[in-house]
Write a protein that holds these residues in place. Structure first.
Motif, PDB file in Angstrom:
ATOM      1  N   GLU A 133       0.784  -1.053   0.043  1.00  0.00           N
ATOM      2  CA  GLU A 133      -0.226  -0.017  -0.178  1.00  0.00           C
ATOM      3  C   GLU A 133       0.905   1.297   0.098  1.00  0.00           C
ATOM      4  N   THR A 134       2.164   1.162   0.509  1.00  0.00           N
ATOM      5  CA  THR A 134       2.858   2.331   0.588  1.00  0.00           C
ATOM      6  C   THR A 134       3.447   2.560  -0.864  1.00  0.00           C
ATOM      7  N   THR A 135       4.293   1.635  -1.411  1.00  0.00           N
ATOM      8  CA  THR A 135       4.908   1.755  -2.777  1.00  0.00           C
ATOM      9  C   THR A 135       4.060   1.232  -3.796  1.00  0.00           C
TER      10      THR A 135
END
Length: 84
Positions: A75-77
């Motif tokens: 979900e971050t990258t």
């Protein structure tokens, strides 16, 4: 997303796949190639699948009515990673 099938499954080489869309995931079932066990007749090694932006998990059918989580989006990258 492009899926590259590098090894044969227990049913032999894949000739087709069926995709079912969940709310945030995809469920993929592979179908064996035509002919005898491990035949490559009709087999493909590359499949293009469409992903909507909300898709975050991809499951492969493993038999007996069960699916296994194989790919998950960070979900971050926003990059996909293989789940072992």
């Amino acid at each position: 997303m492009k899926l590259n099938i590098a090894i044969s499954s227990s049913i032999g080489n894949a000739r087709a796949l069926e995709i079912k869309q969940g709310e945030y995931n995809k469920y993929i079932t592979f179908y064996s190639a035509f002919g005898f066990f491990n035949s490559k007749f009709g087999a493909k090694s590359e499949y293009e699948i469409e992903l909507n932006p909300s898709c975050s998990e991809i499951f492969f059918y493993k038999g007996d009515g069960e699916f296994k989580l194989v790919l998950q989006k960070d979900e971050t990258t926003k990059e996909w990673r293989l789940i072992k």
